[in-house]
Design a protein around this motif. Structure first.
Motif, PDB file in Angstrom:
ATOM      1  N   ALA A  28       7.616 -15.042  -2.903  1.00  0.00           N
ATOM      2  CA  ALA A  28       7.973 -14.919  -1.491  1.00  0.00           C
ATOM      3  C   ALA A  28       9.219 -14.072  -1.261  1.00  0.00           C
ATOM      4  O   ALA A  28      10.152 -14.077  -2.069  1.00  0.00           O
ATOM      5  CB  ALA A  28       8.180 -16.304  -0.887  1.00  0.00           C
ATOM      6  N   ASP A  29       9.222 -13.370  -0.136  1.00  0.00           N
ATOM      7  CA  ASP A  29      10.400 -12.639   0.316  1.00  0.00           C
ATOM      8  C   ASP A  29      11.334 -13.540   1.114  1.00  0.00           C
ATOM      9  O   ASP A  29      12.525 -13.257   1.230  1.00  0.00           O
ATOM     10  CB  ASP A  29       9.974 -11.465   1.215  1.00  0.00           C
ATOM     11  CG  ASP A  29       9.027 -10.522   0.510  1.00  0.00           C
ATOM     12  OD1 ASP A  29       9.469  -9.848  -0.435  1.00  0.00           O
ATOM     13  OD2 ASP A  29       7.844 -10.458   0.903  1.00  0.00           O
ATOM     14  N   VAL A  30      10.776 -14.615   1.680  1.00  0.00           N
ATOM     15  CA  VAL A  30      11.547 -15.488   2.561  1.00  0.00           C
ATOM     16  C   VAL A  30      10.980 -16.900   2.484  1.00  0.00           C
ATOM     17  O   VAL A  30       9.780 -17.079   2.262  1.00  0.00           O
ATOM     18  CB  VAL A  30      11.520 -14.960   4.021  1.00  0.00           C
ATOM     19  CG1 VAL A  30      10.100 -14.793   4.516  1.00  0.00           C
ATOM     20  CG2 VAL A  30      12.312 -15.854   4.962  1.00  0.00           C
ATOM     21  N   VAL A  31      11.860 -17.879   2.627  1.00  0.00           N
ATOM     22  CA  VAL A  31      11.467 -19.286   2.665  1.00  0.00           C
ATOM     23  C   VAL A  31      11.858 -19.851   4.022  1.00  0.00           C
ATOM     24  O   VAL A  31      12.970 -19.609   4.503  1.00  0.00           O
ATOM     25  CB  VAL A  31      12.163 -20.080   1.535  1.00  0.00           C
ATOM     26  CG1 VAL A  31      12.065 -21.574   1.771  1.00  0.00           C
ATOM     27  CG2 VAL A  31      11.557 -19.716   0.185  1.00  0.00           C
ATOM     28  N   TYR A  32      10.923 -20.576   4.657  1.00  0.00           N
ATOM     29  CA  TYR A  32      11.189 -21.163   5.971  1.00  0.00           C
ATOM     30  C   TYR A  32      11.223 -22.681   5.888  1.00  0.00           C
ATOM     31  O   TYR A  32      10.420 -23.296   5.195  1.00  0.00           O
ATOM     32  CB  TYR A  32      10.117 -20.740   6.978  1.00  0.00           C
ATOM     33  CG  TYR A  32      10.287 -19.333   7.486  1.00  0.00           C
ATOM     34  CD1 TYR A  32      11.118 -19.058   8.575  1.00  0.00           C
ATOM     35  CD2 TYR A  32       9.620 -18.273   6.880  1.00  0.00           C
ATOM     36  CE1 TYR A  32      11.274 -17.762   9.038  1.00  0.00           C
ATOM     37  CE2 TYR A  32       9.769 -16.969   7.344  1.00  0.00           C
ATOM     38  CZ  TYR A  32      10.599 -16.724   8.421  1.00  0.00           C
ATOM     39  OH  TYR A  32      10.755 -15.444   8.869  1.00  0.00           O
ATOM     40  N   ARG A  51      22.977 -20.822  -2.627  1.00  0.00           N
ATOM     41  CA  ARG A  51      22.759 -21.120  -4.042  1.00  0.00           C
ATOM     42  C   ARG A  51      21.651 -20.295  -4.674  1.00  0.00           C
ATOM     43  O   ARG A  51      21.588 -20.173  -5.902  1.00  0.00           O
ATOM     44  CB  ARG A  51      22.460 -22.616  -4.216  1.00  0.00           C
ATOM     45  CG  ARG A  51      23.674 -23.492  -3.934  1.00  0.00           C
ATOM     46  CD  ARG A  51      23.369 -24.974  -4.012  1.00  0.00           C
ATOM     47  NE  ARG A  51      22.812 -25.389  -5.299  1.00  0.00           N
ATOM     48  CZ  ARG A  51      22.561 -26.657  -5.618  1.00  0.00           C
ATOM     49  NH1 ARG A  51      22.839 -27.628  -4.750  1.00  0.00           N
ATOM     50  NH2 ARG A  51      22.040 -26.969  -6.783  1.00  0.00           N
ATOM     51  N   VAL A  52      20.768 -19.745  -3.845  1.00  0.00           N
ATOM     52  CA  VAL A  52      19.632 -18.988  -4.380  1.00  0.00           C
ATOM     53  C   VAL A  52      19.722 -17.545  -3.887  1.00  0.00           C
ATOM     54  O   VAL A  52      19.544 -17.278  -2.696  1.00  0.00           O
ATOM     55  CB  VAL A  52      18.288 -19.605  -3.938  1.00  0.00           C
ATOM     56  CG1 VAL A  52      17.129 -18.837  -4.574  1.00  0.00           C
ATOM     57  CG2 VAL A  52      18.209 -21.071  -4.320  1.00  0.00           C
ATOM     58  N   PRO A  53      19.989 -16.597  -4.761  1.00  0.00           N
ATOM     59  CA  PRO A  53      20.100 -15.201  -4.331  1.00  0.00           C
ATOM     60  C   PRO A  53      18.738 -14.533  -4.154  1.00  0.00           C
ATOM     61  O   PRO A  53      17.706 -15.056  -4.588  1.00  0.00           O
ATOM     62  CB  PRO A  53      20.868 -14.556  -5.488  1.00  0.00           C
ATOM     63  CG  PRO A  53      20.463 -15.359  -6.684  1.00  0.00           C
ATOM     64  CD  PRO A  53      20.291 -16.774  -6.185  1.00  0.00           C
ATOM     65  N   ALA A  54      18.763 -13.386  -3.508  1.00  0.00           N
ATOM     66  CA  ALA A  54      17.610 -12.475  -3.451  1.00  0.00           C
ATOM     67  C   ALA A  54      16.394 -13.027  -2.727  1.00  0.00           C
ATOM     68  O   ALA A  54      15.280 -12.565  -2.937  1.00  0.00           O
ATOM     69  CB  ALA A  54      17.215 -12.015  -4.853  1.00  0.00           C
ATOM     70  N   VAL A  55      16.582 -14.014  -1.865  1.00  0.00           N
ATOM     71  CA  VAL A  55      15.488 -14.472  -1.012  1.00  0.00           C
ATOM     72  C   VAL A  55      16.088 -14.828   0.342  1.00  0.00           C
ATOM     73  O   VAL A  55      17.182 -15.386   0.424  1.00  0.00           O
ATOM     74  CB  VAL A  55      14.741 -15.675  -1.634  1.00  0.00           C
ATOM     75  CG1 VAL A  55      15.649 -16.889  -1.759  1.00  0.00           C
ATOM     76  CG2 VAL A  55      13.497 -16.020  -0.826  1.00  0.00           C
ATOM     77  N   GLU A  56      15.390 -14.462   1.417  1.00  0.00           N
ATOM     78  CA  GLU A  56      15.840 -14.848   2.741  1.00  0.00           C
ATOM     79  C   GLU A  56      15.472 -16.305   3.003  1.00  0.00           C
ATOM     80  O   GLU A  56      14.499 -16.821   2.448  1.00  0.00           O
ATOM     81  CB  GLU A  56      15.211 -13.949   3.810  1.00  0.00           C
ATOM     82  CG  GLU A  56      15.689 -12.508   3.756  1.00  0.00           C
ATOM     83  CD  GLU A  56      15.106 -11.660   4.874  1.00  0.00           C
ATOM     84  OE1 GLU A  56      14.537 -12.232   5.824  1.00  0.00           O
ATOM     85  OE2 GLU A  56      15.214 -10.426   4.789  1.00  0.00           O
ATOM     86  N   VAL A  57      16.252 -16.941   3.849  1.00  0.00           N
ATOM     87  CA  VAL A  57      15.966 -18.324   4.247  1.00  0.00           C
ATOM     88  C   VAL A  57      16.014 -18.393   5.766  1.00  0.00           C
ATOM     89  O   VAL A  57      16.859 -17.768   6.400  1.00  0.00           O
ATOM     90  CB  VAL A  57      16.967 -19.323   3.627  1.00  0.00           C
ATOM     91  CG1 VAL A  57      16.696 -19.519   2.165  1.00  0.00           C
ATOM     92  CG2 VAL A  57      18.405 -18.874   3.856  1.00  0.00           C
ATOM     93  N   GLY A  58      15.087 -19.135   6.343  1.00  0.00           N
ATOM     94  CA  GLY A  58      15.035 -19.189   7.798  1.00  0.00           C
ATOM     95  C   GLY A  58      14.555 -20.518   8.316  1.00  0.00           C
ATOM     96  O   GLY A  58      14.101 -21.384   7.557  1.00  0.00           O
ATOM     97  N   THR A  59      14.657 -20.661   9.617  1.00  0.00           N
ATOM     98  CA  THR A  59      14.167 -21.860  10.291  1.00  0.00           C
ATOM     99  C   THR A  59      12.878 -21.521  11.004  1.00  0.00           C
ATOM    100  O   THR A  59      12.791 -20.535  11.719  1.00  0.00           O
ATOM    101  CB  THR A  59      15.201 -22.401  11.292  1.00  0.00           C
ATOM    102  OG1 THR A  59      15.485 -21.403  12.289  1.00  0.00           O
ATOM    103  CG2 THR A  59      16.485 -22.769  10.593  1.00  0.00           C
ATOM    104  N   GLY A  60      11.903 -22.388  10.828  1.00  0.00           N
ATOM    105  CA  GLY A  60      10.614 -22.111  11.440  1.00  0.00           C
ATOM    106  C   GLY A  60       9.987 -23.361  12.060  1.00  0.00           C
ATOM    107  O   GLY A  60       8.971 -23.775  11.549  1.00  0.00           O
ATOM    108  N   VAL A  61      10.600 -23.971  13.106  1.00  0.00           N
ATOM    109  CA  VAL A  61      11.697 -23.422  13.899  1.00  0.00           C
ATOM    110  C   VAL A  61      12.759 -24.484  14.153  1.00  0.00           C
ATOM    111  O   VAL A  61      12.550 -25.662  13.892  1.00  0.00           O
ATOM    112  CB  VAL A  61      11.191 -22.909  15.270  1.00  0.00           C
ATOM    113  CG1 VAL A  61      10.248 -21.734  15.115  1.00  0.00           C
ATOM    114  CG2 VAL A  61      10.537 -24.021  16.092  1.00  0.00           C
TER     115      VAL A  61
END
Length: 270
Positions: A28-32, A51-61
């Motif tokens: 994955a490129d991003v974790v929601y 704590r985790v590099p190289a991945v985007e994190v987001g709220t969904g929603v």
């Protein structure tokens, strides 16, 4: 088209969620993270992303009604700083029953509420003073109907939506958005028995259709249950359906794994 992964945080410890996110980087490129009970999703995204590099994190929603726009902007910008500008803010009004029963907040005129909320929130997200190096996070609006999609087109960077097929995206969503992100959260499962897995999903997710917003959206697509929107089948079938989504304008597919997790993630990685 980017691939995202939905991570369920309910009842789970931070170390466990960090480990799942680290494993997800291969796919994955991003974790929601969704807002349910327990963890605050913005805070959790900041903790995981730090704590985790190289991945985007987001709220969904993240829910809008219980939060003042200034308070949410401050939290979102803090998450953006903590993650090195890898935070995505997905927002939405939620549903009438939970808002009124859980928070005691009137759900009257949700579209007017969302328009006013985003009008206030956007300039606040632009103000990164006091946060060296932080940039405005991407802003996505949960939208299904034409009015809310219009608001997403006008005031957000795109939409994050659920329970929608490729045909639904092509006919109902894409025409209302202009050079905007279309982020689709979907049940995806690689299996040799798609019918059985779909029946299992229909039984487990049946109550979801009782929420009026989702009921109307399924009716607009001519679908009986939310399970009808799931992407199920062997590796070839799933790959074909994912390509269809890309072809109709989905910019990011957020996978909620159904059934065999290892096999499904392996197929996504391939």
């Amino acid at each position: 088209m980017r691939i995202g992964l939905h991570v369920d945080s309910v009842g789970r410890a931070l170390d466990d969620l960090v480990a799942e996110t680290e494993a997800a980087r291969a796919v994955a490129d991003v974790v929601y993270l969704n807002e349910t009970v327990g963890w605050d999703p913005v805070t959790l995204a900041a903790l995981i992303g730090a704590r985790v590099p190289a991945v985007e994190v987001g709220t969904g929603v993240t829910l809008t009604y219980p939060r003042h726009p200034r308070a949410l902007a401050q939290a979102a910008l803090s998450a953006q700083q903590a993650t090195g500008n890898r935070f995505v803010l997905g927002v939405g009004p939620g549903h009438k029953a939970p808002m009124e029963e859980r928070f005691g907040i009137s759900y009257d005129k949700p579209a007017a509420h969302v328009r006013d909320y985003l009008t206030r929130l956007r300039p606040l997200l632009d103000d990164t003073s006091g946060l060296p190096g932080a940039t405005r996070p991407k802003l996505l609006l949960s939208a299904l109907g034409p009015v809310m999609l219009g608001i997403a087109d006008e005031l957000a960077d795109g939409t994050i939506l659920v329970w929608t097929t490729a045909r639904g995206v092509a006919e109902l969503v894409a025409p209302r958005l202009h050079d905007k992100e279309i982020v689709l959260v979907a049940q995806v499962g690689v299996t040799d028995d798609a019918d059985a897995l779909r029946q299992q999903l229909a039984a487990g997710l049946g109550p979801v259709k009782q929420l009026p917003n989702y009921h109307r959206h399924l009716d607009r697509q001519g679908l009986a249950t939310v399970a009808d929107t799931a992407i199920l089948g062997d590796e070839k079938v799933v790959a074909q359906e994912i390509r269809r989504l890309a072809d109709v304008g989905v910019t990011e597919l957020v996978v909620s794994v159904a059934g065999d997790r290892e096999r499904t993630l392996a197929a996504l990685k391939a």
